[in-house]
Design a protein around this motif. Structure first.
Motif, PDB file in Angstrom:
ATOM      1  N   ALA A   1       0.824  -1.204   0.000  1.00  0.00           N
ATOM      2  CA  ALA A   1       0.000   0.000   0.000  1.00  0.00           C
ATOM      3  C   ALA A   1       0.866   1.265   0.000  1.00  0.00           C
ATOM      4  N   VAL A   2       1.925   1.266   0.819  1.00  0.00           N
ATOM      5  CA  VAL A   2       2.806   2.435   0.900  1.00  0.00           C
ATOM      6  C   VAL A   2       3.505   2.679  -0.430  1.00  0.00           C
ATOM      7  N   VAL A   3       4.044   1.606  -1.035  1.00  0.00           N
ATOM      8  CA  VAL A   3       4.753   1.758  -2.302  1.00  0.00           C
ATOM      9  C   VAL A   3       3.788   2.170  -3.413  1.00  0.00           C
ATOM     10  N   ALA A   4       2.598   1.562  -3.430  1.00  0.00           N
ATOM     11  CA  ALA A   4       1.615   1.917  -4.456  1.00  0.00           C
ATOM     12  C   ALA A   4       1.215   3.390  -4.335  1.00  0.00           C
ATOM     13  N   HIS A   5       1.021   3.857  -3.110  1.00  0.00           N
ATOM     14  CA  HIS A   5       0.671   5.271  -2.919  1.00  0.00           C
ATOM     15  C   HIS A   5       1.807   6.181  -3.374  1.00  0.00           C
ATOM     16  N   GLY A   6       3.051   5.798  -3.064  1.00  0.00           N
ATOM     17  CA  GLY A   6       4.181   6.592  -3.501  1.00  0.00           C
ATOM     18  C   GLY A   6       4.298   6.640  -5.014  1.00  0.00           C
ATOM     19  N   LEU A   7       4.087   5.496  -5.672  1.00  0.00           N
ATOM     20  CA  LEU A   7       4.151   5.464  -7.135  1.00  0.00           C
ATOM     21  C   LEU A   7       3.015   6.274  -7.748  1.00  0.00           C
ATOM     22  N   TRP A   8       1.835   6.174  -7.162  1.00  0.00           N
ATOM     23  CA  TRP A   8       0.698   6.946  -7.668  1.00  0.00           C
ATOM     24  C   TRP A   8       0.982   8.448  -7.561  1.00  0.00           C
ATOM     25  N   THR A   9       1.562   8.861  -6.430  1.00  0.00           N
ATOM     26  CA  THR A   9       1.864  10.280  -6.247  1.00  0.00           C
ATOM     27  C   THR A   9       2.913  10.751  -7.243  1.00  0.00           C
ATOM     28  N   ARG A  10       3.960   9.936  -7.450  1.00  0.00           N
ATOM     29  CA  ARG A  10       4.968  10.303  -8.451  1.00  0.00           C
ATOM     30  C   ARG A  10       4.341  10.390  -9.839  1.00  0.00           C
ATOM     31  N   GLY A  11       3.397   9.493 -10.134  1.00  0.00           N
ATOM     32  CA  GLY A  11       2.711   9.551 -11.414  1.00  0.00           C
ATOM     33  C   GLY A  11       1.915  10.824 -11.572  1.00  0.00           C
ATOM     34  N   GLU A  12       1.229  11.247 -10.502  1.00  0.00           N
ATOM     35  CA  GLU A  12       0.477  12.505 -10.559  1.00  0.00           C
ATOM     36  C   GLU A  12       1.407  13.711 -10.723  1.00  0.00           C
ATOM     37  N   VAL A  13       2.547  13.668 -10.042  1.00  0.00           N
ATOM     38  CA  VAL A  13       3.491  14.779 -10.118  1.00  0.00           C
ATOM     39  C   VAL A  13       4.058  14.907 -11.526  1.00  0.00           C
ATOM     40  N   GLY A  14       4.450  13.782 -12.119  1.00  0.00           N
ATOM     41  CA  GLY A  14       5.065  13.822 -13.434  1.00  0.00           C
ATOM     42  C   GLY A  14       4.098  13.752 -14.586  1.00  0.00           C
ATOM     43  N   GLY A  15       2.838  13.407 -14.314  1.00  0.00           N
ATOM     44  CA  GLY A  15       1.864  13.264 -15.383  1.00  0.00           C
ATOM     45  C   GLY A  15       2.130  12.080 -16.291  1.00  0.00           C
ATOM     46  N   ARG A  16       2.786  11.047 -15.761  1.00  0.00           N
ATOM     47  CA  ARG A  16       3.130   9.870 -16.551  1.00  0.00           C
ATOM     48  C   ARG A  16       3.418   8.717 -15.600  1.00  0.00           C
ATOM     49  N   LEU A  17       3.578   7.527 -16.169  1.00  0.00           N
ATOM     50  CA  LEU A  17       4.010   6.383 -15.372  1.00  0.00           C
ATOM     51  C   LEU A  17       5.422   6.637 -14.854  1.00  0.00           C
ATOM     52  N   PRO A  18       5.680   6.442 -13.561  1.00  0.00           N
ATOM     53  CA  PRO A  18       7.032   6.678 -13.031  1.00  0.00           C
ATOM     54  C   PRO A  18       7.980   5.548 -13.407  1.00  0.00           C
ATOM     55  N   GLY A  19       8.481   5.593 -14.640  1.00  0.00           N
ATOM     56  CA  GLY A  19       9.409   4.564 -15.097  1.00  0.00           C
ATOM     57  C   GLY A  19      10.374   5.099 -16.129  1.00  0.00           C
ATOM     58  N   ALA A  20      10.792   6.349 -15.977  1.00  0.00           N
ATOM     59  CA  ALA A  20      11.589   7.000 -17.009  1.00  0.00           C
ATOM     60  C   ALA A  20      13.073   7.028 -16.694  1.00  0.00           C
ATOM     61  N   ASN A  21      13.488   6.595 -15.507  1.00  0.00           N
ATOM     62  CA  ASN A  21      14.919   6.556 -15.200  1.00  0.00           C
ATOM     63  C   ASN A  21      15.197   5.367 -14.290  1.00  0.00           C
ATOM     64  N   ALA A  22      16.463   5.150 -13.977  1.00  0.00           N
ATOM     65  CA  ALA A  22      16.851   3.963 -13.217  1.00  0.00           C
ATOM     66  C   ALA A  22      16.225   3.962 -11.820  1.00  0.00           C
ATOM     67  N   HIS A  23      16.150   5.126 -11.192  1.00  0.00           N
ATOM     68  CA  HIS A  23      15.557   5.208  -9.857  1.00  0.00           C
ATOM     69  C   HIS A  23      14.090   4.784  -9.894  1.00  0.00           C
ATOM     70  N   GLU A  24      13.343   5.304 -10.846  1.00  0.00           N
ATOM     71  CA  GLU A  24      11.920   4.977 -10.927  1.00  0.00           C
ATOM     72  C   GLU A  24      11.702   3.517 -11.310  1.00  0.00           C
ATOM     73  N   VAL A  25      12.570   2.956 -12.150  1.00  0.00           N
ATOM     74  CA  VAL A  25      12.431   1.545 -12.504  1.00  0.00           C
ATOM     75  C   VAL A  25      12.637   0.665 -11.269  1.00  0.00           C
ATOM     76  N   LEU A  26      13.598   1.019 -10.417  1.00  0.00           N
ATOM     77  CA  LEU A  26      13.782   0.256  -9.178  1.00  0.00           C
ATOM     78  C   LEU A  26      12.556   0.375  -8.271  1.00  0.00           C
ATOM     79  N   LEU A  27      11.938   1.557  -8.235  1.00  0.00           N
ATOM     80  CA  LEU A  27      10.720   1.718  -7.430  1.00  0.00           C
ATOM     81  C   LEU A  27       9.589   0.851  -7.982  1.00  0.00           C
ATOM     82  N   LEU A  28       9.416   0.862  -9.305  1.00  0.00           N
ATOM     83  CA  LEU A  28       8.397   0.009  -9.918  1.00  0.00           C
ATOM     84  C   LEU A  28       8.686  -1.462  -9.654  1.00  0.00           C
TER      85      LEU A  28
END
Length: 619
Positions: free
Chosen positions: A303-330
Motif C-alpha cells: 500500500a505504501v509503495v503503491a501510494h508513492g508510485l501513484w503520487t509520483r505519477g500525478e506529479v510527473g503526469g506519466r508512469l514513473p518509469g523513465a529513469n533507473a531510480h523509478e524503474v527500481l521503485l516500480l
C-alpha cells in the motif's frame, strides 16, 4: 526445556549474503577534510515552511520550492543533505549571500586522476565556484567539449568535465538570482520567471512581489525569523495575485511535499524486510498470529509503495518509469504485489523470495546515487501510450527473474548444507515457472519496445545498445529453458535441446556483434572468455543444480545488460545517463556471487558422490 535454535532458512541466509554483496554499489559519503569540517554559517531562526510549498518553475515543470531546492543542492554539492542543512534555507542563503558562497568549497571532485588531468590541485577534493571558473586547465577542457559534435559519444574525461560544467552553470544561475522562478508565464507553454527578471514597468501586483522579495532578503540576512515569516506570507499573497497560465493546483504541490517529507519507499523496504523476517519466524513456530503479522507487513508495504508510485505519477503526469531510480521503485512495487499474491496462494517460498527481492530493490533505490527527481520526458517519448505498456512488462519480467534467482540461490544452498524437505522439487518447480514467466514477459517487453521505437523514431529496430541488450537477455533466458527442459533434467536427456540453445546463443552473438560492438566499448580478452564460458554453460550444462545455476546466470545477464545499456554505454537514444563505473561494479558483484554458488554446487555434488559411494560400499 527450550528447543535449540535452528539455522536460518536458506532464503534469508541468501538475502543476507546478497545485501553484503550489493553494499559496494552504494557510493560512500564524501570524506570531508578539516578545511570543510565546519558547515558554513546560515541563519538559524529562519523557518521556511510558507515558502516550502511555493510553486516555482524548474527543470521544465512546476514544482514546490522544496523540490527545486533539493535538486539544486544535490546537483551542486553531490549530496542530498549538505551538512544536514535545510535545502530551502541553503538555497536562499546561496541566493541572498552570493558573494560569500562564491568562495566556499562546494564542488567535490573526488577523482584524483580527473583532478590531475585537468591540472587541478591534487591535494584537495573540494573547490569553490571562483576557483573552478578561473582555472585555465578546466577552461581548456570546456572549450574542447564545446567543439565536440552534437550527440557524439564523449570520452570519459570529457563526460566528467561536462558534469562539472553543468554543476557550475546551475550554481551560476543561483548566484544571479535566477534559480528561484515563481513568476507564472502568460503562455501555458512558457517558462516561469525570477523576481529580478520582473519588468521595470510597475503594476500593483508586480510591485508588491518585488517589495515582498526585498523584505524577505533583508529579514533572511538579519536572521530575523518573525520578519521572515511575515515577508514570506506577503510574497505568497503577491504571487497568487499574478495572472497564471501554467501553475499546478495547490493539492498537487502539497502531494509532492508529502512525498518529499514521508519518503514512502524507504518505509516500503523496511516493511518488506520485516515481513520476510516474520516469514522465517512463522516457518519455525507455525503460529497463526505470526502468519497474520507477516501478511499485514507485506500488505502495508504494498500500500505504501503503491501510494508513492501513484503520487509520483500525478506529479510527473506519466508512469514513473523513465529513469533507473523509478524503474527500481516500480520493481519493488511489482515484487511486493507478487509476495502478496504468493502468500495468498500459500506459496511461502515464492512469497518470501519476492519480498526479499522487493526489499533489496527499494533499498538500492534509496541508497544508490541515482537521480531521484521527477524529470519531464522528451515529447517524442511522452506523446505515446507505450511508456505505460512497455515499461511495466519489462519490470514484471525482472521481478519474475529476480524471484527465480533467489529461489535458485536457496536451492543451491539447501542442496549443500540442509536436508532436502519432504517435497524436494517445490523450490525447483517454482523457480522454473518464474523463469518461464520472466522469459515470456521479456519477449513481450522487447516486442512492445520495438512498437514504441517505431512510433517514436520511425523504425522498430536500430541495433541501439538497449535493444541489443534486451535481445541478449531474452535469448539467454530462452537458452536456459531449452537446454534444461525441466528442473528434473538428467544426463540421459536427448542432446537436441542443447543444440537448439547453442543456435540461439549464436544468433545472440551475431546480433551483439553486428549492432552493439559499433557503439559499446570493446570487450577485453578476459571479458570475451567469460562470455564464452557462460554461453557454453547455458547451452550444455544439465541437472538440477545446473538448472538452478542457469537461473542465477540469466538474472545477472539481464541486470548487466540493463545497467550496461542504460547507464554505462555512453551512447544510444534512450539511456538513463552515463555512469562509467556502474557496469563494472555490477559485473564484479555478479562474478563473486557466481563463484560462491559454484563452490557451493561443487561441494554439494561431492557430498552426494560420497554418500553414493558409502551406500554402494555398504551394500
Amino acid at each position: 526445556m527450550r528447543p535449540p535454535l535452528r539455522p536460518p532458512p536458506p532464503l534469508l541466509a541468501v538475502a543476507a549474503a546478497l545485501v553484503a554483496l550489493l553494499s559496494p554499489l552504494a557510493a560512500p559519503a564524501r570524506a570531508r577534510t578539516e578545511a570543510d569540517a565546519t558547515p558554513p554559517t546560515v541563519p538559524r531562526s529562519i523557518e521556511p515552511e510558507i515558502l516550502r510549498g511555493l510553486a516555482v518553475e524548474h527543470d521544465g515543470r512546476w514544482m514546490p520550492l522544496d523540490t527545486a531546492a533539493r535538486d539544486l543542492v544535490r546537483t551542486v554539492t553531490g549530496e542530498a543533505d549538505f551538512f544536514d542543512l535545510d535545502p530551502v534555507v541553503l538555497l536562499l542563503s546561496w541566493t541572498f549571500d552570493a558573494e560569500r558562497w562564491r568562495r566556499v568549497e562546494l564542488f567535490p571532485i573526488p577523482d584524483a586522476d580527473l583532478r590531475s588531468r585537468v591540472q587541478l590541485p591534487t591535494w584537495k577534493e573540494s573547490f569553490s565556484y571562483d576557483e573552478l571558473v578561473a582555472h585555465r586547465g578546466l577552461h581548456a577542457r570546456v572549450d574542447e567539449l564545446a567543439l565536440a559534435a552534437p550527440g557524439a559519444p564523449l570520452d570519459p574525461l570529457l563526460r566528467e568535465v561536462k558534469a562539472i560544467e553543468r554543476r557550475l552553470v546551475a550554481f551560476q544561475g543561483v548566484l544571479l538570482g535566477l534559480a528561484i522562478r515563481p513568476i507564472p508565464p502568460h503562455d501555458p507553454l512558457g517558462r516561469g520567471g525570477s523576481i529580478p527578471e520582473l519588468p521595470v514597468a510597475p503594476s500593483p501586483a508586480i510591485e508588491a512581489a518585488r517589495t515582498a522579495w526585498s523584505s524577505l532578503r533583508q529579514a533572511f540576512l538579519a536572521d530575523d525569523g518573525p520578519a521572515f515569516a511575515r515577508a514570506s506570507a506577503r510574497l505568497a499573497d503577491a504571487l497568487s495575485g499574478l495572472p497564471s497560465a501554467a501553475k499546478p493546483p495547490r493539492p498537487a504541490l502539497q502531494a509532492e511535499l508529502r512525498l518529499n517529507r514521508r519518503r514512502p519507499f524507504r518505509l516500503g523496504w523496511v516493511l518488506l524486510g520485516l515481513g520476510a523476517l516474520l516469514s522465517a519466524a512463522a516457518a519455525r513456530s507455525g503460529r497463526r498470529t505470526v502468519h497474520v503479522a507477516r501478511l499485514a507487513a507485506w500488505l502495508a508495504a504494498a500500500a505504501v509503495v503503491a501510494h508513492g508510485l501513484w503520487t509520483r505519477g500525478e506529479v510527473g503526469g506519466r508512469l514513473p518509469g523513465a529513469n533507473a531510480h523509478e524503474v527500481l521503485l516500480l520493481l519493488g512495487g511489482a515484487l511486493a504485489a507478487i509476495a502478496l499474491a504468493a502468500a495468498a496462494l500459500r506459496r511461502g517460498g515464492v512469497a518470501t523470495s519476492a519480498a526479499v527481492a522487493g526489499a533489496l530493490a527499494l533499498l538500492l533505490a534509496d541508497v544508490l546515487p541515482l537521480d531521484p527527481f521527477v524529470r519531464p520526458l522528451p515529447p517524442v517519448l511522452a506523446d505515446t501510450v507505450w511508456l505505460s505498456i512497455h515499461v511495466p512488462l519489462v519490470v514484471l519480467a525482472f521481478a519474475a527473474l529476480a524471484t527465480a534467482a533467489l529461489l535458485a540461490h536457496a536451492s543451491i544452498v539447501r542442496s549443500a548444507f540442509a536436508r532436502p524437505p519432504a517435497r524436494p522439487d517445490a523450490i525447483e518447480a517454482a523457480h522454473e515457472t518464474l523463469l518461464r514467466a520472466g522469459t515470456l514477459l521479456l519477449f513481450l517487453g522487447l516486442a512492445t519496445g520495438c512498437a514504441w521505437a517505431a512510433a517514436a523514431w520511425g523504425r522498430p529496430w536500430g541495433f541501439d545498445p538497449k535493444e541489443v541488450a534486451t535481445l541478449v537477455a531474452l535469448l539467454s533466458a530462452a537458452c536456459a529453458l531449452l537446454s534444461s527442459s525441466s528442473s528434473r533434467a538428467n544426463e540421459d536427456e536427448p542432446r537436441r535441446p542443447a543444440l537448439v540453445a547453442g543456435a540461439i546463443l549464436a544468433a545472440a552473438a551475431v546480433a551483439a556483434a553486428a549492432g552493439a560492438l559499433a557503439s559499446l566499448p570493446p570487450v577485453s580478452g578476459a571479458g570475451a572468455l567469460v562470455l564464452a564460458l557462460g554461453a557454453a554453460y547455458l547451452a550444455v550444462a544439465r541437472g538440477r543444480l545446473a538448472f538452478a545455476m542457469k537461473g542465477v546466470l540469466v538474472f545477472w545477464v539481464a541486470v548487466l545488460a540493463a545497467v550496461g545499456a542504460n547507464q554505462s554505454a555512453g551512447a544510444g537514444l534512450h539511456t538513463f545517463g552515463f555512469d562509467g563505473e556502474g557496469a563494472g561494479r555490477v559485473a564484479a558483484i555478479a562474478a563473486v556471487d557466481v563463484a560462491i554458488l559454484s563452490a557451493v554446487a561443487f561441494a554439494s555434488r561431492a557430498r552426494r558422490r560420497r554418500a553414493g559411494a558409502s551406500a554402494a560400499s555398504g551394500a
